[in-house]
Design an enzyme around this catalytic site. Structure first.
Site, PDB file in Angstrom:
ATOM      1  N   CYS A  67       1.786  -0.685  -2.770  1.00 52.22           N
ATOM      2  CA  CYS A  67       0.420  -0.797  -2.255  1.00 52.22           C
ATOM      3  C   CYS A  67      -0.015  -2.268  -2.297  1.00 52.22           C
ATOM      4  O   CYS A  67       0.175  -2.937  -3.301  1.00 52.22           O
ATOM      5  CB  CYS A  67      -0.524   0.056  -3.099  1.00 52.22           C
ATOM      6  SG  CYS A  67      -2.221   0.010  -2.486  1.00 52.22           S
ATOM      7  N   CYS A  71      -5.528  -3.429  -7.733  1.00 54.39           N
ATOM      8  CA  CYS A  71      -6.226  -2.674  -8.786  1.00 54.39           C
ATOM      9  C   CYS A  71      -5.478  -2.844 -10.120  1.00 54.39           C
ATOM     10  O   CYS A  71      -4.307  -2.441 -10.236  1.00 54.39           O
ATOM     11  CB  CYS A  71      -6.296  -1.195  -8.413  1.00 54.39           C
ATOM     12  SG  CYS A  71      -6.849  -0.945  -6.708  1.00 54.39           S
ATOM     13  N   CYS A  74      -3.308  -0.012 -11.886  1.00 52.86           N
ATOM     14  CA  CYS A  74      -2.469   0.895 -11.100  1.00 52.86           C
ATOM     15  C   CYS A  74      -0.994   0.505 -11.046  1.00 52.86           C
ATOM     16  O   CYS A  74      -0.645  -0.629 -10.729  1.00 52.86           O
ATOM     17  CB  CYS A  74      -3.025   0.992  -9.681  1.00 52.86           C
ATOM     18  SG  CYS A  74      -2.207   2.262  -8.704  1.00 52.86           S
ATOM     19  N   CYS A 111      -4.592  18.133  -3.905  1.00 45.64           N
ATOM     20  CA  CYS A 111      -5.118  16.794  -3.653  1.00 45.64           C
ATOM     21  C   CYS A 111      -3.941  15.870  -3.348  1.00 45.64           C
ATOM     22  O   CYS A 111      -3.059  15.686  -4.189  1.00 45.64           O
ATOM     23  CB  CYS A 111      -5.884  16.317  -4.877  1.00 45.64           C
ATOM     24  SG  CYS A 111      -6.541  14.658  -4.654  1.00 45.64           S
ATOM     25  N   CYS A 143      -7.753  18.254  -0.383  1.00 48.16           N
ATOM     26  CA  CYS A 143      -8.401  16.989  -0.723  1.00 48.16           C
ATOM     27  C   CYS A 143      -7.383  15.888  -0.438  1.00 48.16           C
ATOM     28  O   CYS A 143      -6.184  16.106  -0.644  1.00 48.16           O
ATOM     29  CB  CYS A 143      -8.753  17.023  -2.212  1.00 48.16           C
ATOM     30  SG  CYS A 143      -9.282  15.436  -2.874  1.00 48.16           S
ATOM     31  N   CYS A 203     -15.713  13.212  -3.270  1.00 43.73           N
ATOM     32  CA  CYS A 203     -15.219  13.255  -4.649  1.00 43.73           C
ATOM     33  C   CYS A 203     -15.137  11.810  -5.101  1.00 43.73           C
ATOM     34  O   CYS A 203     -14.355  11.033  -4.550  1.00 43.73           O
ATOM     35  CB  CYS A 203     -13.845  13.920  -4.686  1.00 43.73           C
ATOM     36  SG  CYS A 203     -12.998  13.745  -6.277  1.00 43.73           S
ATOM     37  N   ARG A 275     -14.760  16.414 -13.356  1.00 44.92           N
ATOM     38  CA  ARG A 275     -13.327  16.649 -13.563  1.00 44.92           C
ATOM     39  C   ARG A 275     -12.776  15.782 -14.685  1.00 44.92           C
ATOM     40  O   ARG A 275     -12.892  14.555 -14.658  1.00 44.92           O
ATOM     41  CB  ARG A 275     -12.564  16.346 -12.279  1.00 44.92           C
ATOM     42  CG  ARG A 275     -11.079  16.698 -12.317  1.00 44.92           C
ATOM     43  CD  ARG A 275     -10.410  16.302 -11.015  1.00 44.92           C
ATOM     44  NE  ARG A 275     -11.255  16.659  -9.889  1.00 44.92           N
ATOM     45  CZ  ARG A 275     -11.227  17.829  -9.270  1.00 44.92           C
ATOM     46  NH1 ARG A 275     -10.358  18.741  -9.629  1.00 44.92           N
ATOM     47  NH2 ARG A 275     -12.040  18.078  -8.268  1.00 44.92           N
TER      48      ARG A 275
HETATM   49  N1  SAM Z   1      -4.927   4.286  -2.854  1.00 49.19           N
HETATM   50  C1  SAM Z   1      -6.043   5.154  -2.877  1.00 49.19           C
HETATM   51  C2  SAM Z   1      -7.269   4.553  -3.504  1.00 49.19           C
HETATM   52  O1  SAM Z   1      -7.166   3.689  -4.358  1.00 49.19           O
HETATM   53  O2  SAM Z   1      -8.360   4.963  -3.118  1.00 49.19           O
HETATM   54  C3  SAM Z   1      -5.757   6.496  -3.510  1.00 49.19           C
HETATM   55  C4  SAM Z   1      -4.931   6.635  -4.775  1.00 49.19           C
HETATM   56  S1  SAM Z   1      -5.597   5.922  -6.247  1.00 49.19           S
HETATM   57  C5  SAM Z   1      -4.202   5.987  -7.321  1.00 49.19           C
HETATM   58  C6  SAM Z   1      -6.770   7.100  -6.836  1.00 49.19           C
HETATM   59  C7  SAM Z   1      -7.531   6.793  -8.105  1.00 49.19           C
HETATM   60  O3  SAM Z   1      -6.731   7.046  -9.240  1.00 49.19           O
HETATM   61  C8  SAM Z   1      -8.015   5.379  -8.339  1.00 49.19           C
HETATM   62  O4  SAM Z   1      -9.193   5.094  -7.660  1.00 49.19           O
HETATM   63  C9  SAM Z   1      -8.262   5.374  -9.828  1.00 49.19           C
HETATM   64  O5  SAM Z   1      -9.592   5.713 -10.128  1.00 49.19           O
HETATM   65  C10 SAM Z   1      -7.299   6.427 -10.355  1.00 49.19           C
HETATM   66  N2  SAM Z   1      -6.243   5.803 -11.171  1.00 49.19           N
HETATM   67  C11 SAM Z   1      -5.204   5.071 -10.711  1.00 49.19           C
HETATM   68  N3  SAM Z   1      -4.442   4.609 -11.720  1.00 49.19           N
HETATM   69  C12 SAM Z   1      -5.018   5.048 -12.870  1.00 49.19           C
HETATM   70  C13 SAM Z   1      -4.704   4.884 -14.244  1.00 49.19           C
HETATM   71  N4  SAM Z   1      -3.657   4.167 -14.643  1.00 49.19           N
HETATM   72  N5  SAM Z   1      -5.493   5.499 -15.145  1.00 49.19           N
HETATM   73  C14 SAM Z   1      -6.557   6.218 -14.746  1.00 49.19           C
HETATM   74  N6  SAM Z   1      -6.910   6.403 -13.465  1.00 49.19           N
HETATM   75  C15 SAM Z   1      -6.164   5.818 -12.524  1.00 49.19           C
HETATM   76  C1  DTB Z   2      -8.696  10.583  -9.647  1.00 49.79           C
HETATM   77  O1  DTB Z   2      -9.827  10.178  -9.948  1.00 49.79           O
HETATM   78  N1  DTB Z   2      -7.703  10.699 -10.503  1.00 49.79           N
HETATM   79  C2  DTB Z   2      -6.489  11.126  -9.839  1.00 49.79           C
HETATM   80  C3  DTB Z   2      -6.997  11.421  -8.410  1.00 49.79           C
HETATM   81  N2  DTB Z   2      -8.326  10.927  -8.435  1.00 49.79           N
HETATM   82  C4  DTB Z   2      -6.272  10.964  -7.232  1.00 49.79           C
HETATM   83  C5  DTB Z   2      -5.407  10.128  -9.924  1.00 49.79           C
HETATM   84  C6  DTB Z   2      -5.114   9.721 -11.334  1.00 49.79           C
HETATM   85  C7  DTB Z   2      -3.984   8.779 -11.287  1.00 49.79           C
HETATM   86  C8  DTB Z   2      -3.491   8.452 -12.645  1.00 49.79           C
HETATM   87  C9  DTB Z   2      -2.438   7.437 -12.660  1.00 49.79           C
HETATM   88  C10 DTB Z   2      -1.165   7.783 -11.965  1.00 49.79           C
HETATM   89  O2  DTB Z   2      -0.755   8.966 -11.876  1.00 49.79           O
HETATM   90  O3  DTB Z   2      -0.503   6.843 -11.535  1.00 49.79           O
HETATM   91 FE1  SF4 Z   3      -3.319   0.980  -4.227  1.00 51.60          FE
HETATM   92 FE2  SF4 Z   3      -3.336   1.940  -6.685  1.00 51.60          FE
HETATM   93 FE3  SF4 Z   3      -5.389   0.518  -5.839  1.00 51.60          FE
HETATM   94 FE4  SF4 Z   3      -4.987   2.993  -4.809  1.00 51.60          FE
HETATM   95  S1  SF4 Z   3      -5.499   2.484  -6.933  1.00 51.60           S
HETATM   96  S2  SF4 Z   3      -5.478   1.123  -3.704  1.00 51.60           S
HETATM   97  S3  SF4 Z   3      -2.729   3.048  -4.863  1.00 51.60           S
HETATM   98  S4  SF4 Z   3      -3.275  -0.237  -6.103  1.00 51.60           S
END
Ligand code: SAM
Ligand code: DTB
Ligand code: SF4
Length: 336
Positions: A67, A71, A74, A111, A143, A203, A275
């Site tokens: 990606c 963030c 992530c 989802c 979702c 959401c 959630r």
């Molecule tokens: N790329 C898309 C976005 O960022 O909108 C969708 C996927 S993203 C992984 C969805 C959400 O997962 C993020 O907005 C974040 O709030 C949550 N998330 C990602 N990594 C996480 C982590 N290590 N711990 C907790 N929540 C996480």
């Molecule tokens: C949300 O708030 N939590 C979910 C879902 N929306 C998409 C994702 C959590 C991701 C946790 C880190 C991972 O699995 O990499």
């Molecule tokens: Fe990309 Fe992760 Fe950020 Fe979603 S949360 S935009 S997957 S870097």
């Protein structure tokens, strides 16, 4: 990490909006004695929901890693060495296989998450539309979380019957640029507005334990509760400290502060699903019980979130059974 930087200049429109609830009122809720706060949240929860019911969603990562966003939490960002294997967009049939399995395991919502910065029109988006249609044909709620979205794309998702679009505000506007620099808080609000205008349920929630302070948590909930319509679903994630990301060594959030956040979310957004999202692998059943008492009524099923671990079916079923809680089977119970 420099948490001193305030990012408000990137969020110029926010001060003008009419408020449903003020920051001061939210601060006062957080400051209540824990017993009073949780009692209030539990009472409001009972007015709107059956407190013994819980809704389960299953996550499927339909496109993983590589990606372009930065963030800091992530694993999927290409900026960090996280050892994650890149997986291109999944075939529609494979998603359907996973949807069948999720349904059999008790989830009424699938989802689907893609590690995209934004949706781009073309064959990949068309394939996602097919996935949504397929999930709906099983009688499940669908979702997706695909990054930023434009109005015409939201309209196409609505046409195929998408129920929810997940797009988190993640943290307060002041703290946002300390977490993500490749898009702004306003970009996130614009996507949520496109989703709402298309008639898809929003959401949106955040992450706790990213080194933010109480005021950032207040600011996050304030933004969520004052969206043009409150979100239908509010994921509260506990940061999963993923090796290789800038937040790998962040100080974990205090359990009681987490519970307070769930309780305040329940009080100020009574009709939303709250959630209990990422981070349950690090919570004892007792901690999760406290979150349910405080008003959480939904969680993710299965052994994997998108890339990180989740407790899995056996542990979750044993836990819910010991609490005498029931998993909701039929969808569309959020529409009230
Ligand atoms: N790329 C898309 C976005 O960022 O909108 C969708 C996927 S993203 C992984 C969805 C959400 O997962 C993020 O907005 C974040 O709030 C949550 N998330 C990602 N990594 C996480 C982590 N290590 N711990 C907790 N929540 C996480
Ligand atoms: C949300 O708030 N939590 C979910 C879902 N929306 C998409 C994702 C959590 C991701 C946790 C880190 C991972 O699995 O990499
Ligand atoms: Fe990309 Fe992760 Fe950020 Fe979603 S949360 S935009 S997957 S870097």
């Amino acid at each position: 990490m420099d948490y001193a930087k305030a990012c408000m200049d990137e969020h110029p429109s926010k001060v003008k909006r009419d408020e449903r609830i003020s920051r001061e009122e939210i601060r006062r809720l957080y400051d209540l004695p824990l017993m009073d706060l949780v009692y209030r949240a539990a009472s409001i929860h009972r007015e709107h929901w059956n407190p013994n019911d819980i809704q389960m969603s299953t996550l499927v990562s339909i496109k993983t890693g590589a990606c372009p966003e930065d963030c800091s939490y992530c694993t999927q960002s290409s900026r960090y060495e996280t050892g994650l294997k890149y997986e291109p967009l999944m075939a529609v049939q494979e998603v359907m296989k996973q949807a069948h399995e999720a349904k059999a395991a008790g989830s009424n919502r699938l989802c689907m998450g893609a590690a995209w910065r934004e949706v781009k029109d073309g064959p990949q988006f068309d394939a996602v539309l097919e996935m949504v249609k397929g999930v709906k044909s099983l009688g499940m709620e669908a979702c997706v979380t695909l990054g930023m979205l434009k109005e015409h794309q939201a309209a196409r998702l609505a046409e195929v019957g998408l129920d929810y679009y997940n797009h988190n505000l993640d943290t307060s506007p002041e703290n946002y640029c300390n977490v993500i620099t490749t898009r702004t808080f306003q970009d996130r609000l614009d996507t949520l507005e496109a989703v709402r205008k298309a008639g898809i349920h929003v959401c949106s929630g955040g992450i706790l334990g990213m080194g933010e302070n109480r005021e950032d948590r207040v600011g996050l909930l304030h933004e969520l509760a004052n969206l043009p319509e409150p979100p239908h679903s509010v994921p509260i994630n506990k940061l999963m400290r993923m090796p290789g990301t800038p937040m790998a060594d962040a100080e974990p959030i205090d359990d009681i502060e987490f519970v307070r956040t769930v309780a305040v979310a329940r009080i100020i957004m009574p009709k939303a699903r709250v959630r209990l999202s990422a981070g349950r692998v690090e919570m004892t059943p007792a901690m999760q019980a406290l979150c349910f008492v405080a008003g959480a009524n939904s969680m993710f099923a299965g052994e994997k979130l998108l890339t990180a671990a989740n407790p899995g079916q056996d542990k979750d079923m044993a836990m819910l059974e010991s609490f005498g809680m029931n998993v909701e089977v039929s969808p569309y119970q959020d529409d009230h």
